[in-house]
Design a protein around this motif. Structure first.
Motif, PDB file in Angstrom:
ATOM      1  N   TYR A 110      -4.594 -58.847  21.216  1.00  0.00           N
ATOM      2  CA  TYR A 110      -5.702 -59.080  22.264  1.00  0.00           C
ATOM      3  C   TYR A 110      -7.015 -59.312  21.486  1.00  0.00           C
ATOM      4  CZ  TYR A 110      -2.836 -57.603  25.752  1.00  0.00           C
ATOM      5  OH  TYR A 110      -1.641 -57.610  26.705  1.00  0.00           O
ATOM      6  N   VAL A 111      -6.753 -59.387  20.204  1.00  0.00           N
ATOM      7  CA  VAL A 111      -8.105 -59.598  19.383  1.00  0.00           C
ATOM      8  C   VAL A 111      -8.675 -61.123  19.665  1.00  0.00           C
ATOM      9  CG1 VAL A 111      -9.049 -60.081  17.063  1.00  0.00           C
ATOM     10  CG2 VAL A 111      -7.321 -58.255  17.325  1.00  0.00           C
ATOM     11  N   ARG A 112      -7.983 -61.972  19.689  1.00  0.00           N
ATOM     12  CA  ARG A 112      -8.399 -63.234  20.096  1.00  0.00           C
ATOM     13  C   ARG A 112      -8.758 -63.579  21.665  1.00  0.00           C
ATOM     14  NH1 ARG A 112      -5.215 -69.039  18.868  1.00  0.00           N
ATOM     15  NH2 ARG A 112      -6.975 -70.435  19.399  1.00  0.00           N
ATOM     16  N   PRO A 113      -8.188 -63.131  22.698  1.00  0.00           N
ATOM     17  CA  PRO A 113      -8.764 -63.172  23.828  1.00  0.00           C
ATOM     18  C   PRO A 113     -10.134 -62.289  24.038  1.00  0.00           C
ATOM     19  CG  PRO A 113      -6.373 -62.724  23.861  1.00  0.00           C
ATOM     20  CD  PRO A 113      -6.944 -62.603  22.673  1.00  0.00           C
ATOM     21  N   VAL A 114     -10.172 -61.236  23.496  1.00  0.00           N
ATOM     22  CA  VAL A 114     -11.371 -60.715  23.477  1.00  0.00           C
ATOM     23  C   VAL A 114     -12.686 -61.354  22.758  1.00  0.00           C
ATOM     24  CG1 VAL A 114     -12.788 -58.603  22.810  1.00  0.00           C
ATOM     25  CG2 VAL A 114     -10.620 -58.309  23.777  1.00  0.00           C
ATOM     26  N   GLY A 115     -12.357 -61.883  21.860  1.00  0.00           N
ATOM     27  CA  GLY A 115     -13.083 -62.767  20.820  1.00  0.00           C
ATOM     28  C   GLY A 115     -13.520 -63.905  21.687  1.00  0.00           C
ATOM     29  N   LYS A 116     -12.870 -64.531  22.485  1.00  0.00           N
ATOM     30  CA  LYS A 116     -13.310 -65.865  23.498  1.00  0.00           C
ATOM     31  C   LYS A 116     -14.174 -65.160  24.269  1.00  0.00           C
ATOM     32  CE  LYS A 116      -9.165 -68.612  22.973  1.00  0.00           C
ATOM     33  NZ  LYS A 116      -8.079 -69.351  23.623  1.00  0.00           N
ATOM     34  N   LEU A 117     -14.094 -64.004  24.783  1.00  0.00           N
ATOM     35  CA  LEU A 117     -14.921 -63.504  26.031  1.00  0.00           C
ATOM     36  C   LEU A 117     -16.220 -62.907  25.222  1.00  0.00           C
ATOM     37  CD1 LEU A 117     -14.641 -63.450  28.950  1.00  0.00           C
ATOM     38  CD2 LEU A 117     -13.817 -61.028  28.677  1.00  0.00           C
ATOM     39  N   VAL A 118     -15.948 -62.393  24.204  1.00  0.00           N
ATOM     40  CA  VAL A 118     -17.374 -61.724  23.529  1.00  0.00           C
ATOM     41  C   VAL A 118     -17.541 -62.167  22.051  1.00  0.00           C
ATOM     42  CG1 VAL A 118     -18.168 -59.544  22.823  1.00  0.00           C
ATOM     43  CG2 VAL A 118     -16.480 -59.566  24.667  1.00  0.00           C
ATOM     44  N   PRO A 119     -18.698 -62.893  22.012  1.00  0.00           N
ATOM     45  CA  PRO A 119     -18.943 -63.766  20.604  1.00  0.00           C
ATOM     46  C   PRO A 119     -19.505 -62.486  19.495  1.00  0.00           C
ATOM     47  CG  PRO A 119     -20.648 -63.959  22.191  1.00  0.00           C
ATOM     48  CD  PRO A 119     -19.698 -63.244  22.853  1.00  0.00           C
ATOM     49  N   LEU A 120     -18.446 -61.842  19.069  1.00  0.00           N
ATOM     50  CA  LEU A 120     -18.742 -60.785  18.022  1.00  0.00           C
ATOM     51  C   LEU A 120     -18.022 -61.333  17.125  1.00  0.00           C
ATOM     52  CD1 LEU A 120     -18.983 -57.583  19.890  1.00  0.00           C
ATOM     53  CD2 LEU A 120     -20.583 -58.780  19.180  1.00  0.00           C
ATOM     54  N   PRO A 121     -18.356 -60.712  15.680  1.00  0.00           N
ATOM     55  CA  PRO A 121     -17.390 -60.992  14.529  1.00  0.00           C
ATOM     56  C   PRO A 121     -15.770 -60.430  14.640  1.00  0.00           C
ATOM     57  CG  PRO A 121     -19.395 -59.827  13.738  1.00  0.00           C
ATOM     58  CD  PRO A 121     -19.219 -59.905  15.295  1.00  0.00           C
ATOM     59  N   ARG A 122     -14.915 -61.299  14.267  1.00  0.00           N
ATOM     60  CA  ARG A 122     -13.336 -60.864  14.387  1.00  0.00           C
ATOM     61  C   ARG A 122     -13.184 -59.352  13.840  1.00  0.00           C
ATOM     62  NH1 ARG A 122      -8.648 -63.638  15.920  1.00  0.00           N
ATOM     63  NH2 ARG A 122      -6.782 -62.759  14.721  1.00  0.00           N
TER      64      ARG A 122
END
Length: 236
Positions: free
Chosen positions: A167-179
């Motif tokens: 879920y790291v990538r899906p959350v990153g698409k939604l929330v523009p924070l550092p991976r």
């Protein structure tokens, strides 16, 4: 102290009575001076007793009165408001009319007014970015106003209860924070939830198991707030 409003009247802005009094006194003005300033600059008849009532927190100004009061006190409307919590309050803090904000984000005025009244976000990503820029929205507030916090809650719940790495990538698409930051928070949420639920197995059917189960459910219920807190982006 409760604020008096007329029956059927629209909800009034979250007025900061203490700030209004402090600003007036700093200018060496009396409530009568403020009332005159509101009338002279905005044509609104306001009694000095009304200004004093606002400052005591016994009543609060309407949106139009707030704008006029800010003009009389030589400040921005935002300086007379508490912490904004709704889309309307963020707009009022900047002294923008609904039609002006709608124009600046490229949205029909009627569509924006429906959104502010509690309707669903129907805009695109460009309009969402413009909304955040114009209103200076914190990231949590932007997701909340555009209805994406529900999707975030689903992703975070799945990350905590299953394999967080997926879920790291899906959350990153939604929330523009550092991976790397997202990875750390998801790992921590997953670890905390799993440890809590493991405790329910270790304690069997005792009271400690029930208590651990409640803690696990509480974490999931507040998982979006936990996520923002752990990223240092608390929603006002």
């Amino acid at each position: 102290m409760p604020v008096n409003t007329q029956a059927g009247e629209p909800r009034r802005p979250p007025f900061n009575a203490e700030a209004a009094r402090r600003l007036r006194e700093a200018l060496g003005m009396t409530p009568a001076h403020v009332a005159y300033g509101i009338w002279a600059a905005f044509g609104m008849r306001t009694a000095p007793e009304t200004v004093a009532s606002w400052e005591r927190g016994e009543s609060s100004p309407s949106e139009a009165e707030l704008t006029a009061l800010a003009g009389a006190l030589w400040c921005t409307p935002g300086e007379l408001l508490g912490a904004p919590g709704t889309l309307r309050e963020y707009r009022l803090a900047l002294g923008l009319a609904p039609v002006d904000l709608a124009r600046r984000i490229g949205m029909e005025a009627s569509a924006y007014e429906r959104l502010e009244a509690g309707g669903k976000w129907r805009g695109n990503d460009r309009q969402a970015a413009a909304l955040a820029e114009v209103l200076r929205l914190p990231l949590p507030a932007l997701l909340r106003f555009t209805g994406r916090d529900e999707k975030l809650a689903e992703l975070l719940t799945s990350a905590a209860t299953t394999r967080w790495q997926a879920y790291v990538r899906p959350v990153g698409k939604l929330v523009p924070l550092p991976r790397q930051q997202i990875q750390g928070v998801l790992r921590d949420l997953h670890g905390e939830y799993q440890a809590t639920m493991t405790a329910t197995l270790n304690w069997g059917d005792g009271g400690s198991a029930e208590e651990s189960g409640r803690a696990g459910r509480a974490l999931l219920d507040d998982i979006v707030a936990e996520f923002w807190a752990r990223t240092g982006r608390q929603d006002p």
